[in-house]
Design a protein around this motif. Structure first.
Motif, PDB file in Angstrom:
ATOM      1  N   GLU A  43     -30.818 -28.215 -12.521  1.00 26.74           N
ATOM      2  CA  GLU A  43     -31.796 -27.188 -12.832  1.00 26.74           C
ATOM      3  C   GLU A  43     -31.245 -26.312 -13.949  1.00 26.74           C
ATOM      4  OE1 GLU A  43     -34.277 -25.333  -9.569  1.00 26.74           O
ATOM      5  OE2 GLU A  43     -32.919 -23.693 -10.059  1.00 26.74           O
ATOM      6  N   GLY A  44     -32.061 -26.068 -14.956  1.00 20.11           N
ATOM      7  CA  GLY A  44     -31.683 -25.185 -16.045  1.00 20.11           C
ATOM      8  C   GLY A  44     -32.629 -24.001 -16.090  1.00 20.11           C
ATOM      9  N   THR A  45     -32.101 -22.851 -16.468  1.00 16.27           N
ATOM     10  CA  THR A  45     -32.932 -21.655 -16.528  1.00 16.27           C
ATOM     11  C   THR A  45     -32.785 -20.980 -17.880  1.00 16.27           C
ATOM     12  OG1 THR A  45     -31.193 -20.259 -15.612  1.00 16.27           O
ATOM     13  CG2 THR A  45     -32.739 -21.229 -14.044  1.00 16.27           C
ATOM     14  N   ALA A  46     -33.765 -20.153 -18.197  1.00 10.59           N
ATOM     15  CA  ALA A  46     -33.734 -19.357 -19.429  1.00 10.59           C
ATOM     16  C   ALA A  46     -34.489 -18.066 -19.166  1.00 10.59           C
ATOM     17  CB  ALA A  46     -34.367 -20.130 -20.584  1.00 10.59           C
ATOM     18  N   GLY A  47     -34.172 -17.070 -19.981  1.00 15.95           N
ATOM     19  CA  GLY A  47     -34.874 -15.791 -19.859  1.00 15.95           C
ATOM     20  C   GLY A  47     -34.589 -15.094 -18.548  1.00 15.95           C
ATOM     21  N   GLY A  48     -33.363 -15.224 -18.051  1.00 16.05           N
ATOM     22  CA  GLY A  48     -33.022 -14.568 -16.791  1.00 16.05           C
ATOM     23  C   GLY A  48     -33.801 -15.106 -15.609  1.00 16.05           C
ATOM     24  N   GLY A  49     -34.147 -16.390 -15.662  1.00 14.90           N
ATOM     25  CA  GLY A  49     -34.866 -17.012 -14.554  1.00 14.90           C
ATOM     26  C   GLY A  49     -36.376 -17.035 -14.723  1.00 14.90           C
ATOM     27  N   LEU A  50     -36.875 -16.578 -15.873  1.00  8.75           N
ATOM     28  CA  LEU A  50     -38.320 -16.598 -16.100  1.00  8.75           C
ATOM     29  C   LEU A  50     -38.850 -18.021 -16.270  1.00  8.75           C
ATOM     30  CD1 LEU A  50     -38.716 -13.569 -18.547  1.00  8.75           C
ATOM     31  CD2 LEU A  50     -39.339 -13.665 -16.124  1.00  8.75           C
ATOM     32  N   VAL A  51     -38.003 -18.920 -16.771  1.00  9.35           N
ATOM     33  CA  VAL A  51     -38.380 -20.319 -16.941  1.00  9.35           C
ATOM     34  C   VAL A  51     -37.285 -21.182 -16.306  1.00  9.35           C
ATOM     35  CG1 VAL A  51     -38.831 -22.170 -18.598  1.00  9.35           C
ATOM     36  CG2 VAL A  51     -39.657 -19.869 -19.074  1.00  9.35           C
ATOM     37  N   VAL A  93     -36.331 -25.351 -15.395  1.00  8.43           N
ATOM     38  CA  VAL A  93     -36.632 -26.758 -15.629  1.00  8.43           C
ATOM     39  C   VAL A  93     -35.725 -27.588 -14.725  1.00  8.43           C
ATOM     40  CG1 VAL A  93     -36.478 -28.627 -17.323  1.00  8.43           C
ATOM     41  CG2 VAL A  93     -37.358 -26.405 -18.026  1.00  8.43           C
ATOM     42  N   ARG A  94     -36.287 -28.620 -14.093  1.00  5.16           N
ATOM     43  CA  ARG A  94     -35.508 -29.567 -13.304  1.00  5.16           C
ATOM     44  C   ARG A  94     -35.521 -30.917 -14.011  1.00  5.16           C
ATOM     45  NH1 ARG A  94     -36.952 -31.629  -8.698  1.00  5.16           N
ATOM     46  NH2 ARG A  94     -39.129 -31.107  -8.925  1.00  5.16           N
ATOM     47  N   LEU A  95     -34.337 -31.526 -14.150  1.00  7.10           N
ATOM     48  CA  LEU A  95     -34.201 -32.843 -14.775  1.00  7.10           C
ATOM     49  C   LEU A  95     -33.458 -33.774 -13.834  1.00  7.10           C
ATOM     50  CD1 LEU A  95     -32.869 -31.978 -18.362  1.00  7.10           C
ATOM     51  CD2 LEU A  95     -35.239 -32.299 -17.673  1.00  7.10           C
ATOM     52  N   ASN A  96     -33.697 -35.084 -14.020  1.00  7.89           N
ATOM     53  CA  ASN A  96     -32.846 -36.034 -13.315  1.00  7.89           C
ATOM     54  C   ASN A  96     -31.656 -36.356 -14.207  1.00  7.89           C
ATOM     55  OD1 ASN A  96     -33.596 -38.044 -15.163  1.00  7.89           O
ATOM     56  ND2 ASN A  96     -34.906 -39.128 -13.726  1.00  7.89           N
ATOM     57  N   GLY A  97     -30.759 -37.177 -13.736  1.00  2.00           N
ATOM     58  CA  GLY A  97     -29.547 -37.492 -14.471  1.00  2.00           C
ATOM     59  C   GLY A  97     -29.778 -38.222 -15.775  1.00  2.00           C
ATOM     60  N   LYS A  98     -30.959 -38.785 -15.960  1.00  2.00           N
ATOM     61  CA  LYS A  98     -31.279 -39.481 -17.196  1.00  2.00           C
ATOM     62  C   LYS A  98     -32.006 -38.586 -18.188  1.00  2.00           C
ATOM     63  CE  LYS A  98     -31.214 -44.029 -15.234  1.00  2.00           C
ATOM     64  NZ  LYS A  98     -30.836 -45.190 -15.962  1.00  2.00           N
ATOM     65  N   GLY A  99     -32.177 -37.309 -17.833  1.00  2.00           N
ATOM     66  CA  GLY A  99     -32.811 -36.363 -18.745  1.00  2.00           C
ATOM     67  C   GLY A  99     -34.323 -36.297 -18.648  1.00  2.00           C
ATOM     68  N   VAL A 100     -34.901 -36.934 -17.637  1.00  2.00           N
ATOM     69  CA  VAL A 100     -36.352 -36.896 -17.446  1.00  2.00           C
ATOM     70  C   VAL A 100     -36.714 -35.613 -16.704  1.00  2.00           C
ATOM     71  CG1 VAL A 100     -38.325 -38.039 -16.342  1.00  2.00           C
ATOM     72  CG2 VAL A 100     -36.527 -39.403 -17.432  1.00  2.00           C
ATOM     73  N   MET A 101     -37.685 -34.881 -17.244  1.00  2.00           N
ATOM     74  CA  MET A 101     -38.090 -33.626 -16.626  1.00  2.00           C
ATOM     75  C   MET A 101     -38.856 -33.908 -15.339  1.00  2.00           C
ATOM     76  SD  MET A 101     -40.230 -30.352 -18.140  1.00  2.00           S
ATOM     77  CE  MET A 101     -39.308 -30.304 -19.642  1.00  2.00           C
ATOM     78  N   HIS A 103     -34.764 -26.414 -20.671  1.00  2.00           N
ATOM     79  CA  HIS A 103     -34.609 -27.871 -20.704  1.00  2.00           C
ATOM     80  C   HIS A 103     -33.222 -28.239 -21.231  1.00  2.00           C
ATOM     81  CE1 HIS A 103     -34.891 -31.937 -22.409  1.00  2.00           C
ATOM     82  NE2 HIS A 103     -35.728 -32.167 -21.433  1.00  2.00           N
ATOM     83  N   ASN A 104     -32.817 -27.611 -22.318  1.00  2.00           N
ATOM     84  CA  ASN A 104     -31.503 -27.900 -22.894  1.00  2.00           C
ATOM     85  C   ASN A 104     -30.372 -27.515 -21.942  1.00  2.00           C
ATOM     86  OD1 ASN A 104     -32.657 -28.931 -25.211  1.00  2.00           O
ATOM     87  ND2 ASN A 104     -32.546 -27.006 -26.316  1.00  2.00           N
ATOM     88  N   ASP A 105     -30.544 -26.422 -21.207  1.00  2.00           N
ATOM     89  CA  ASP A 105     -29.553 -25.988 -20.225  1.00  2.00           C
ATOM     90  C   ASP A 105     -29.407 -27.042 -19.121  1.00  2.00           C
ATOM     91  OD1 ASP A 105     -27.745 -24.107 -18.926  1.00  2.00           O
ATOM     92  OD2 ASP A 105     -29.398 -23.597 -17.581  1.00  2.00           O
ATOM     93  N   ALA A 106     -30.530 -27.521 -18.610  1.00  2.00           N
ATOM     94  CA  ALA A 106     -30.501 -28.534 -17.555  1.00  2.00           C
ATOM     95  C   ALA A 106     -29.910 -29.841 -18.070  1.00  2.00           C
ATOM     96  CB  ALA A 106     -31.913 -28.766 -16.999  1.00  2.00           C
ATOM     97  N   LYS A 107     -30.265 -30.235 -19.278  1.00  2.00           N
ATOM     98  CA  LYS A 107     -29.749 -31.484 -19.840  1.00  2.00           C
ATOM     99  C   LYS A 107     -28.238 -31.404 -20.047  1.00  2.00           C
ATOM    100  CE  LYS A 107     -30.647 -35.009 -23.231  1.00  2.00           C
ATOM    101  NZ  LYS A 107     -31.459 -35.462 -24.323  1.00  2.00           N
ATOM    102  N   ALA A 108     -27.749 -30.262 -20.524  1.00  2.00           N
ATOM    103  CA  ALA A 108     -26.303 -30.087 -20.711  1.00  2.00           C
ATOM    104  C   ALA A 108     -25.572 -30.181 -19.375  1.00  2.00           C
ATOM    105  CB  ALA A 108     -26.014 -28.752 -21.386  1.00  2.00           C
ATOM    106  N   LYS A 109     -26.162 -29.618 -18.324  1.00  2.00           N
ATOM    107  CA  LYS A 109     -25.547 -29.697 -16.993  1.00  2.00           C
ATOM    108  C   LYS A 109     -25.516 -31.137 -16.493  1.00  2.00           C
ATOM    109  CE  LYS A 109     -26.709 -24.997 -15.578  1.00  2.00           C
ATOM    110  NZ  LYS A 109     -27.593 -24.170 -14.752  1.00  2.00           N
ATOM    111  N   ALA A 110     -26.587 -31.882 -16.731  1.00  2.00           N
ATOM    112  CA  ALA A 110     -26.639 -33.285 -16.305  1.00  2.00           C
ATOM    113  C   ALA A 110     -25.582 -34.101 -17.042  1.00  2.00           C
ATOM    114  CB  ALA A 110     -28.024 -33.872 -16.546  1.00  2.00           C
ATOM    115  N   GLU A 111     -25.444 -33.878 -18.344  1.00  2.00           N
ATOM    116  CA  GLU A 111     -24.455 -34.614 -19.128  1.00  2.00           C
ATOM    117  C   GLU A 111     -23.032 -34.266 -18.696  1.00  2.00           C
ATOM    118  OE1 GLU A 111     -25.586 -33.674 -23.153  1.00  2.00           O
ATOM    119  OE2 GLU A 111     -27.199 -35.154 -23.135  1.00  2.00           O
TER     120      GLU A 111
END
Length: 107
Positions: free
Chosen positions: A31-39, A41-49, A75-83
């Motif tokens: 899970e990636g967040t932005a704006g202090g939790g305002l947005v 995004v959840r991704l799987n390990g392959k980067g699919v939202m 989205h970028n935060d979640a993808k970086a965490k998955a990678e």
């Protein structure tokens, strides 16, 4: 010759572990967040939202550009965490194997 057979056995074992790791990564959810939790995004390990949550306070016409930026940031935060998780799991799996520097796994 004995060393070669031992190495081949380790390669086969690593291939099996890599297959299991790839399945584990595909099932991974981050899970990636932005704006202090305002947005969020959840991704799987392959980067699919898998999911997107947007705080209702952002649904104002004058805030659309900010909302778009926050969605991309989450989205970028979640993808970086998955990678990062995938890299950590790969390093754990290949620890102790004689792999040349710079060789990227999974193949």
């Amino acid at each position: 010759m004995r060393d070669l057979m031992g190495m081949m056995g380790k390669v086969k074992e690593m291939q099996e572990k890599m297959g299991a790791l790839q399945e584990e990564i595909a099932a991974l959810e981050v899970e990636g967040t932005a704006g202090g939790g305002l947005v969020t995004v959840r991704l799987n390990g392959k980067g699919v939202m898998l999911g997107l949550k947007v705080d209702p306070s952002l649904f104002r016409e004058e805030e659309i550009e900010v909302l778009e930026d926050l969605i991309m940031a989450a989205h970028n935060d979640a993808k970086a965490k998955a990678e990062a998780e995938m890299q950590k799991k790969t390093q754990d799996l290949t620890a102790g194997l004689p792999i040349p520097p710079g060789m990227k796994l999974p193949f």
